[in-house]
Design an enzyme around this catalytic site. Structure first.
Site, PDB file in Angstrom:
ATOM      1  N   ASN A  41     -29.380 -15.684   0.126  1.00 31.36           N
ATOM      2  CA  ASN A  41     -30.728 -15.374  -0.376  1.00 31.36           C
ATOM      3  C   ASN A  41     -30.948 -15.774  -1.836  1.00 31.36           C
ATOM      4  OD1 ASN A  41     -29.202 -13.235  -1.327  1.00 31.36           O
ATOM      5  ND2 ASN A  41     -30.870 -11.763  -1.133  1.00 31.36           N
ATOM      6  N   GLU A  93     -21.337  -6.486  -4.465  1.00 35.47           N
ATOM      7  CA  GLU A  93     -22.773  -6.252  -4.672  1.00 35.47           C
ATOM      8  C   GLU A  93     -23.437  -6.365  -3.310  1.00 35.47           C
ATOM      9  OE1 GLU A  93     -24.124  -5.133  -7.238  1.00 35.47           O
ATOM     10  OE2 GLU A  93     -22.518  -5.492  -8.664  1.00 35.47           O
ATOM     11  N   CYS A 132     -32.162  -8.415  -2.346  1.00 34.17           N
ATOM     12  CA  CYS A 132     -31.465  -7.119  -2.356  1.00 34.17           C
ATOM     13  C   CYS A 132     -32.269  -6.093  -3.132  1.00 34.17           C
ATOM     14  CB  CYS A 132     -30.079  -7.284  -2.955  1.00 34.17           C
ATOM     15  SG  CYS A 132     -30.111  -8.155  -4.514  1.00 34.17           S
TER      16      CYS A 132
HETATM   17  P1  NAP Z   1     -23.349 -11.483   4.741  1.00 33.35           P
HETATM   18  O1  NAP Z   1     -23.613 -11.788   6.150  1.00 33.35           O
HETATM   19  O2  NAP Z   1     -22.461 -10.327   4.436  1.00 33.35           O
HETATM   20  O3  NAP Z   1     -22.758 -12.826   4.106  1.00 33.35           O
HETATM   21  C1  NAP Z   1     -22.458 -12.944   2.751  1.00 33.35           C
HETATM   22  C2  NAP Z   1     -21.328 -13.933   2.576  1.00 33.35           C
HETATM   23  O4  NAP Z   1     -20.135 -13.362   3.142  1.00 33.35           O
HETATM   24  C3  NAP Z   1     -21.555 -15.248   3.310  1.00 33.35           C
HETATM   25  O5  NAP Z   1     -21.021 -16.289   2.546  1.00 33.35           O
HETATM   26  C4  NAP Z   1     -20.770 -15.039   4.594  1.00 33.35           C
HETATM   27  O6  NAP Z   1     -20.371 -16.228   5.230  1.00 33.35           O
HETATM   28  C5  NAP Z   1     -19.577 -14.276   4.073  1.00 33.35           C
HETATM   29  N1  NAP Z   1     -18.830 -13.555   5.101  1.00 33.35           N
HETATM   30  C6  NAP Z   1     -19.259 -13.158   6.326  1.00 33.35           C
HETATM   31  N2  NAP Z   1     -18.242 -12.555   6.999  1.00 33.35           N
HETATM   32  C7  NAP Z   1     -17.164 -12.569   6.180  1.00 33.35           C
HETATM   33  C8  NAP Z   1     -15.819 -12.121   6.312  1.00 33.35           C
HETATM   34  N3  NAP Z   1     -15.392 -11.495   7.415  1.00 33.35           N
HETATM   35  N4  NAP Z   1     -14.967 -12.305   5.287  1.00 33.35           N
HETATM   36  C9  NAP Z   1     -15.392 -12.902   4.146  1.00 33.35           C
HETATM   37  N5  NAP Z   1     -16.652 -13.377   3.979  1.00 33.35           N
HETATM   38  C10 NAP Z   1     -17.522 -13.198   4.974  1.00 33.35           C
HETATM   39  O7  NAP Z   1     -24.706 -11.224   3.944  1.00 33.35           O
HETATM   40  P2  NAP Z   1     -26.022 -12.139   3.962  1.00 33.35           P
HETATM   41  O8  NAP Z   1     -26.786 -11.809   5.175  1.00 33.35           O
HETATM   42  O9  NAP Z   1     -25.669 -13.538   3.686  1.00 33.35           O
HETATM   43  O10 NAP Z   1     -26.780 -11.609   2.671  1.00 33.35           O
HETATM   44  C11 NAP Z   1     -27.749 -10.619   2.708  1.00 33.35           C
HETATM   45  C12 NAP Z   1     -27.177  -9.323   2.157  1.00 33.35           C
HETATM   46  O11 NAP Z   1     -26.765  -9.539   0.812  1.00 33.35           O
HETATM   47  C13 NAP Z   1     -28.207  -8.215   2.093  1.00 33.35           C
HETATM   48  O12 NAP Z   1     -27.640  -7.015   2.525  1.00 33.35           O
HETATM   49  C14 NAP Z   1     -28.555  -8.142   0.611  1.00 33.35           C
HETATM   50  O13 NAP Z   1     -29.035  -6.883   0.202  1.00 33.35           O
HETATM   51  C15 NAP Z   1     -27.244  -8.488  -0.007  1.00 33.35           C
HETATM   52  N6  NAP Z   1     -27.425  -8.958  -1.386  1.00 33.35           N
HETATM   53  C16 NAP Z   1     -27.020  -8.150  -2.408  1.00 33.35           C
HETATM   54  C17 NAP Z   1     -27.206  -8.522  -3.724  1.00 33.35           C
HETATM   55  C18 NAP Z   1     -26.735  -7.645  -4.846  1.00 33.35           C
HETATM   56  O14 NAP Z   1     -26.473  -8.170  -5.918  1.00 33.35           O
HETATM   57  N7  NAP Z   1     -26.623  -6.352  -4.654  1.00 33.35           N
HETATM   58  C19 NAP Z   1     -27.806  -9.751  -4.008  1.00 33.35           C
HETATM   59  C20 NAP Z   1     -28.216 -10.555  -2.948  1.00 33.35           C
HETATM   60  C21 NAP Z   1     -28.002 -10.158  -1.639  1.00 33.35           C
HETATM   61  P3  NAP Z   1     -21.296 -17.014   6.273  1.00 33.35           P
HETATM   62  O15 NAP Z   1     -21.833 -18.121   5.507  1.00 33.35           O
HETATM   63  O16 NAP Z   1     -20.411 -17.459   7.351  1.00 33.35           O
HETATM   64  O17 NAP Z   1     -22.352 -16.072   6.744  1.00 33.35           O
END
Ligand code: NAP
Length: 497
Positions: A155, A253, A287
């Site tokens: 995102n 995060e 987020c």
């Molecule tokens: P996600 O599905 O958890 O993916 C995030 C990253 O983790 C991707 O690069 C993903 O790879 C990787 N990943 C997935 N499974 C993994 C595993 N088993 N081991 C290690 N890495 C793994 O999250 P998203 O849907 O991309 O992002 C949206 C979320 O991020 C929302 O909940 C949002 O609130 C949060 N967010 C938080 C912040 C903050 O600073 N608090 C900022 C932005 C977003 P793939 O490419 O294969 O999916």
């Protein structure tokens, strides 16, 4: 345009300063129209191993480069990003869908971070402190951790990468970075920028591929000493647990369930603008997106009316087109999740005032109409769980105290905001809102890079991205004692009475 701007149809990993082919690839599509943009590698554990070995070798040399010189590379990175800002922004909109104006803002955040962290190369302050004993000197110093692993979401594909990689690099670490598979182009472009800026080979390595393969291999790798992760709570919790077993440092995060509080004395027009921007910007896929509005009962009706009127002007479409305010949802899974929550909200008894459906278009992109629920209760699922779409729920309260309580009744603690003209309420709110970020008379989004970014409770594990605090993730503290008395002086024992 795609082939022209990307110069390649198949991305490659960037390992040890070289562009490395990977046999297995998958297509990256534009969420605005479903068109294939490029192929991204699906790397495996062996590519992570290569990257880690390159990083180990490079880090030894890099740590010896004086920090002000390390910073000069970041300064050059910032200058190149500035030159390429428009190109990066357009590519970002193509791969992620956010409207061009917001994409420009995100790229600017990366540029700001480059110059800010370049400045840290001349600070990286430690402390000197008096020693307990005569003729003894004491100080603390930041030292690099070694090889750090960075895992980023789709995102904010460039901003979050800069929040993590720039402090890591200026502090003398080497990086292995796994970007989200949905949005690899920003990673490819940033790697090219590092290369052009003259970052030594192996200091940054980009390994594309699935989280379950590449991300997990990084988490399990014994020579990666820190994992800095941004993403969903489920993934973050698993990573934390795996890192915990290895005593590996981990910074998380994760999600939010952010609220705007609108008090009875608020400037309602301003509140409407703040809610619109933070709830529907990036189609609610931030987020820090506002997904709850906690409104004083005296102004609830008026706020509803003004919000509905303003929402009529939110034009939906491809973010590269002029005048579009709400771009697509990242993919079909994201769209289905939003649709599920609309049904949940209706079943729970909230009133749907606007939206609630996919945007009707012949376009094969994934679009959802800006949605407003009212009469939501604080414990409803739509008021508790992260939806990650353009959906906001109004919750009515009768007092300031109740508003604070409702704000804090969620498991997340990322961002909050209050609209009021009462200075006493402002100060009480900034004290009592249990979130890592608080806005007064602004929406829930809009972080600046020199302040700490992150949240309390289920949003994270106490670390922060950006700000000088980011350096704590990527450095260890070393305490140094220099005894120049010429004799053995024992601390706590040889002190004079
Ligand atoms: P996600 O599905 O958890 O993916 C995030 C990253 O983790 C991707 O690069 C993903 O790879 C990787 N990943 C997935 N499974 C993994 C595993 N088993 N081991 C290690 N890495 C793994 O999250 P998203 O849907 O991309 O992002 C949206 C979320 O991020 C929302 O909940 C949002 O609130 C949060 N967010 C938080 C912040 C903050 O600073 N608090 C900022 C932005 C977003 P793939 O490419 O294969 O999916």
């Amino acid at each position: 345009m795609t082939a022209l701007t990307l110069e390649t149809d198949v991305l490659k990993n960037f390992i040890d300063g070289k562009w490395v082919d990977v046999n297995n690839t998958t297509a990256v599509t534009n969420p605005a129209n479903g068109e294939r943009i490029v192929q991204v590698p699906l790397s495996d554990q062996s590519h992570v191993e290569e990257a880690v070995q390159a990083a180990i070798k490079a880090q030894k040399e890099w740590a010896l480069v004086p920090a002000p010189q390390r910073a000069e590379v970041l300064y050059r990175v910032g200058m190149i990003m500035k030159d390429k800002k428009e190109r990066l922004s357009r590519l970002l909109t193509m791969e992620n869908g956010k409207v061009l104006e917001e994409a420009r803002g995100e790229v600017q955040e990366g540029i700001d971070m480059a110059f800010y962290m370049a400045g840290e190369g001349r600070r990286l302050f430690g402390q000197t402190t008096p020693a307990e004993l005569k003729d003894k000197f004491a100080m603390s110093q930041r030292v690099p951790v070694g090889v750090v692993g960075i895992i980023t979401p789709w995102n904010f594909p460039i901003a979050i990468a800069t929040w993590k990689s720039f402090p890591a690099i200026v502090a003398g670490n080497a990086v292995v970075w796994k970007p989200a598979t949905e949005t690899p182009i920003m990673a490819y472009e940033l790697a090219k920028i590092f290369e052009e800026a003259g970052l030594p080979s192996g200091v940054i390595n980009v390994v594309f591929g699935k989280g379950s393969e590449v991300g997990d291999s990084m988490v399990q790798h014994k020579d990666i000493r820190v994992i800095s992760f941004t993403g969903s709570n489920d993934t973050g919790r698993n990573i934390a647990s795996d890192c915990g077993k290895q005593l590996k440092k981990v910074s998380l995060e994760m999600g939010g369930k952010n609220a705007v509080i609108v008090m009875d004395d608020a400037d309602l027009d301003l509140a409407v603008e703040g809610i619109l921007w933070s709830a529907f910007g990036t189609s609610g896929q931030r987020c820090t997106a506002c997904s709850r509005v906690i409104v004083h009962h005296k102004v609830k009706k008026t706020l509803e009316e003004r919000l509905l009127a303003a929402m009529d002007h939110l034009t939906i479409g491809n973010g590269l087109e002029d005048g579009i305010k709400v771009g697509p949802i990242i993919n079909e899974a994201g769209l289905n999740k939003i649709k599920k929550y609309i049904e949940v909200g209706k079943q729970e008894g909230a009133t749907l005032l606007a939206g609630g459906t996919e945007w009707e278009t012949n376009n094969p992109g994934y679009y959802f109409t800006p949605t407003l629920f009212t009469d939501a209760k604080p414990d409803m699922r739509i008021a508790q769980e992260e939806i990650f779409g353009p959906v906001v729920s109004l919750i009515e309260v009768s007092s300031f105290e109740e508003a604070i309580e409702v704000n804090n009744q969620v498991t997340f603690g990322l961002s909050s905001s209050i609209f009021t003209k009462d200075v006493n309420r402002v100060f009480k709110a900034q004290r009592d809102l249990d979130t890592g970020i608080v806005y007064v008379n602004a929406g829930t989004t809009g972080a600046e890079i020199h302040l700490p970014f992150g949240g309390t409770k289920g949003t994270g594990n106490g670390h922060r991205d950006s700000g000088v605090q980011a350096l704590d993730v990527f450095t260890e503290w070393k305490a140094i004692y220099v005894d120049y008395s010429g004799k053995l002086q024992r601390a706590q024992i040889d002190t004079e009475e």
